[in-house]
Design an enzyme around this catalytic site. Structure first.
Site, PDB file in Angstrom:
ATOM      1  N   CYS A   1      36.287  23.765  83.529  1.00 18.73           N
ATOM      2  CA  CYS A   1      36.845  24.423  82.263  1.00 18.73           C
ATOM      3  C   CYS A   1      38.075  23.202  81.810  1.00 18.73           C
ATOM      4  CB  CYS A   1      37.644  25.871  82.477  1.00 18.73           C
ATOM      5  SG  CYS A   1      38.854  25.653  83.464  1.00 18.73           S
TER       6      CYS A   1
ATOM      7  N   ARG B   1      39.885  29.834  84.093  1.00 14.99           N
ATOM      8  CA  ARG B   1      38.624  30.370  84.092  1.00 14.99           C
ATOM      9  C   ARG B   1      37.572  29.683  85.271  1.00 14.99           C
ATOM     10  NH1 ARG B   1      37.505  28.600  78.301  1.00 14.99           N
ATOM     11  NH2 ARG B   1      38.735  26.889  78.967  1.00 14.99           N
TER      12      ARG B   1
ATOM     13  N   ASP C   1      39.418  31.724  76.975  1.00 16.64           N
ATOM     14  CA  ASP C   1      40.322  31.150  77.639  1.00 16.64           C
ATOM     15  C   ASP C   1      41.502  31.986  77.654  1.00 16.64           C
ATOM     16  OD1 ASP C   1      42.115  29.577  78.894  1.00 16.64           O
ATOM     17  OD2 ASP C   1      41.946  27.732  77.746  1.00 16.64           O
TER      18      ASP C   1
END
Length: 150
Positions: free
Chosen positions: A7, A13, A117
């Site tokens: 990420c 994440r 996100d």
């Protein structure tokens, strides 16, 4: 098989996705790690990520420092799954040698879009992201098993 989740900052994440896969695949030969494309050295997971993984998987990532995506990590990975098309394209451009094993997690799982996100968001957003990742990681694991990539 080694799976690398990527990420942006490696504090939400990708660590969550890696821990979900490691929990789901503990009886098969699949190991997940995570990294970010633009980390801040020494940064730790967000408090909400830490809390979510503790509550959902009984895993403590409190002391886990963010890791930068690197040639070494990409060489070790059999597949690289990013949380967004931006991260996928960044890796393919910066590390073209590995472009054939880089996908977004959604495209590899056979769905459209990217993973939200949750950074800076509410617990509810983190929870939704976790649920989204849980579903996607399950699909990834099914595909890996089906294709006999283990």
């Amino acid at each position: 098989m080694n799976v690398l989740f990527v990420c942006t900052a490696n504090v939400c994440r990708s660590p969550i996705a890696a821990e979900i896969l490691n929990k789901l695949s503990k009886k098969v030969d699949i190991i997940a790690d995570s990294a970010g494309i633009t980390i801040i050295p020494g940064s730790l997971p967000t408090e909400k990520s830490i809390s979510l993984l503790k509550d959902k998987l009984n895993i403590d990532i409190n002391d886990r420092e963010a890791k930068q995506v690197s040639i070494k990590k990409l060489e070790k990975a059999d597949i690289v799954l990013t949380m967004s098309s931006y991260s996928r394209d960044f890796i393919k451009e910066k590390f073209p040698k590995f472009k054939n094993k880089v996908y977004t997690i959604t495209e590899y799982a056979g769905v459209k879009g990217g993973v939200t996100d949750p950074y800076g968001s509410s617990v509810v957003v983190y929870q939704k992201t976790y649920e989204e990742l849980e579903e996607l990681v399950s699909r990834v694991l099914d595909r890996i098993k089906k294709e006999g990539s283990m």
